[in-house]
Design an enzyme around this catalytic site. Structure first.
Site, PDB file in Angstrom:
ATOM      1  N   HIS A 478      94.517  -3.872 108.706  1.00 10.94           N
ATOM      2  CA  HIS A 478      94.681  -5.288 109.004  1.00 10.94           C
ATOM      3  C   HIS A 478      94.017  -6.166 107.943  1.00 10.94           C
ATOM      4  CE1 HIS A 478      94.813  -4.095 113.570  1.00 10.94           C
ATOM      5  NE2 HIS A 478      95.953  -3.835 112.947  1.00 10.94           N
ATOM      6  N   PRO A 479      94.287  -5.993 106.657  1.00  8.58           N
ATOM      7  CA  PRO A 479      93.606  -6.836 105.658  1.00  8.58           C
ATOM      8  C   PRO A 479      94.056  -8.297 105.768  1.00  8.58           C
ATOM      9  CG  PRO A 479      95.343  -5.549 104.614  1.00  8.58           C
ATOM     10  CD  PRO A 479      95.226  -5.047 106.031  1.00  8.58           C
TER      11      PRO A 479
END
Length: 544
Positions: A478-479
């Site tokens: 989930h950057p």
């Protein structure tokens, strides 16, 4: 000399150019091209054709790492994770990371968005964004106060129930953690089965939901296999994009605006390669500094997960069928013939939002509960019944970066998550593992005789548990945050997603998030695409 097939002599000029056909980019293409008077170009670095496994929900174990649909980024050696390089899967192709993601539908907490608003971003509070979540949603049970129906983004019940997960939920209840039916109420405290973005046992991607239904529009041009090299500037105005296609360099011009939707890795890299970013970094790689913006590529955040695995008795898990050739054959046939069974849903089945300690104002840890166990991602399942609990810190205080390694965007950038670099993140990792052990030890689970084998009961001290996290943790992919919105000097875009100090350029993807939402991020990126499309249409009308 640069040849041009996207200028006036070929495709002509466009009103809007969207770079990146991921979650937000496909929404933008759909919404902006709904006005037939507006000409839209959508550029995507990846290809048109998706491999066989993409629409199969459990196919995520095949698609992550597949170079046809995954950029296969890795971090630099992480100081807080024993110098390990952590995979950073990012989607490649029409649909972007929605070709790879776990399909779970989580928005985060209401307080996440109120915090964005309070950080100097008017219009981004929960009451502002909830209607946008609902607009694109097609909730299986119909519209209500929390959900929308009739939108493009199908949200279904995961469709399977597991005795061992139900008992885990009952164990959590003995500790004051409620059982819930909907983990998208805005509060989200409790354990419940996931809702998933699927339709009849098949993955719903942003391509299938938003792009394919409108590809016929005469005013929408979609070019796959088109990797952006740099943005074109005239003074302080962005006027177009230069890109490679078929090994040849082309360019296209935007009369009104360019929107970057390349994600938390791709968007800061393209800005930097275009001369927009930290001056010292650009000079180091011979990129002319056209617009010094120190925050580009900074503020990177991700959800780091520590896995705990427990062997159980008297309850089936996915390991039983998946550990034999005959069982795997039956799973495949069940999916091909009936569109159901283990392949018809992603691996995580139940979601939990809990507090790692009672002092947390809202749940700060998320569980992904999987009735299956493997030694590593994509490895063979264990030959005994077991459950994996993925435990992630929802609001990490560690911050990383995305920085050029080369002026050439065909070269992967330097990515540093800087995980477990703060005492707070280290404390949450340890506290969350201890809480999970307390749940497994609760009376409702006693008949299943749970035995923890990762990290294992021999590890008891805080130092031992933290060492386990450093040795084994990876991210939940989930950057976010590397082009964050705000009004201070480190902000990259303002609250209307316009790049500060320039005209003709916005960013609309996970990179604009000031702080990471408390949960999986795909739904939030779809919402950002909706909001960006609204703002772009508003500005176009006012300019006209």
């Amino acid at each position: 000399m640069h040849s041009s097939v996207a200028g006036p002599s070929a495709l002509g000029d466009f009103d809007h150019i969207i770079v990146g056909a991921g979650a937000a980019g496909c929404v933008l293409a759909n919404r902006l091209s709904a006005d037939p008077a507006v000409r839209v170009l959508l550029l995507e670095a990846g290809g048109e054709r998706a491999p066989f496994w993409v629409p199969v929900p459990l196919g995520v174990y095949k698609t992550i790492g597949d170079p046809r649909v995954d950029w296969r980024f890795k971090t630099d050696p992480e100081p807080g994770l024993d110098q390990r390089q952590i995979p950073v899967p990012r989607g490649l192709g029409l649909g972007g990371s929605t070709l790879l993601y776990g399909m779970v539908y989580i928005r985060g907490q209401a307080s996440d968005y109120d915090r964005w608003r309070d950080l100097g971003n008017p219009g981004w509070g929960w009451s502002d964004v909830l209607p946008l979540f609902k607009r694109s949603e097609d909730f299986h049970a119909g519209a209500n106060g929390d959900h929308g129906a009739g939108g493009e983004w199908r949200v279904e019940d995961i469709g399977s129930r597991w005795e061992i997960l139900d008992r885990f939920r009952e164990g959590a209840q003995t500790l004051g953690i409620p059982a819930v039916d909907d983990v998208n109420s805005g509060d989200n405290h409790g354990l419940g089965y996931f809702h998933v973005t699927q339709r009849s046992g098949r993955r719903v991607s942003s391509r299938s939901a938003f792009l394919d239904p409108v590809r016929h529009r005469a005013n929408l041009v979609v070019l796959a296999d088109s990797l952006a090299r740099r943005l074109l500037l005239e003074g302080r105005r962005v006027v177009g994009v230069e890109f490679w296609r078929g090994g040849v360099l082309h360019s296209a011009r935007a009369r009104i605006e360019v929107a970057l939707s390349c994600g938390a890795i791709g968007s800061p890299q393209l800005l930097q390669a275009s001369g927009i970013g930290p001056a010292e970094l650009l000079q180091r790689y011979g990129v002319p500094v056209l617009h010094a913006l120190p925050g580009v590529g900074e503020n990177l955040q991700d959800h780091l997960q520590t896995r705990m695995m427990v062997r159980v008795q008297h309850a089936p898990t996915m390991n039983r069928r998946a550990s034999s050739a005959l069982g795997r054959l039956s799973i495949g046939l069940e999916y091909l013939l009936l569109r159901r069974g283990p392949l018809a849903a992603g691996a995580p089945k139940m979601c939990g939002f809990v507090r790692s300690d009672p002092q947390q104002a809202t749940p700060n840890v998320q569980y992904h509960l999987i009735p299956m166990s493997t030694a590593s991602f994509g490895a063979a399942v264990h030959p005994f019944p077991a459950v994996t609990v993925s435990i992630c810190n929802l609001r990490p205080t560690s911050r990383g970066s995305v920085r050029l390694r080369s002026a050439d965007t065909r070269q992967a950038p330097s990515i540093l998550g800087n995980f477990l670099s703060t005492a707070e993140d280290q404390r949450v990792a340890v506290d969350a593992m201890r809480l999970t052990r307390r749940i497994w030890g609760a009376e409702p689970l006693a008949r299943h005789a749970p035995v923890e084998f990762e990290p294992g009961g021999a590890l008891q001290s805080d130092d031992e548990l933290l060492a386990h996290a450093r040795r084994t943790a990876i991210t939940v992919f989930h950057p976010v945050g590397s082009c964050r919105m705000g009004s201070d000097e480190q902000a990259v875009v303002d609250a209307r997603l316009r790049v500060r100090g320039l005209t003709g350029l916005r960013v609309a993807d996970a990179s604009v998030m000031p702080t990471i939402p408390s949960g999986n991020t795909a739904a939030a990126v779809i919402m950002i695409g909706e909001k960006a499309a609204d703002m772009m249409a508003e500005d176009r009308r006012h300019a006209g």
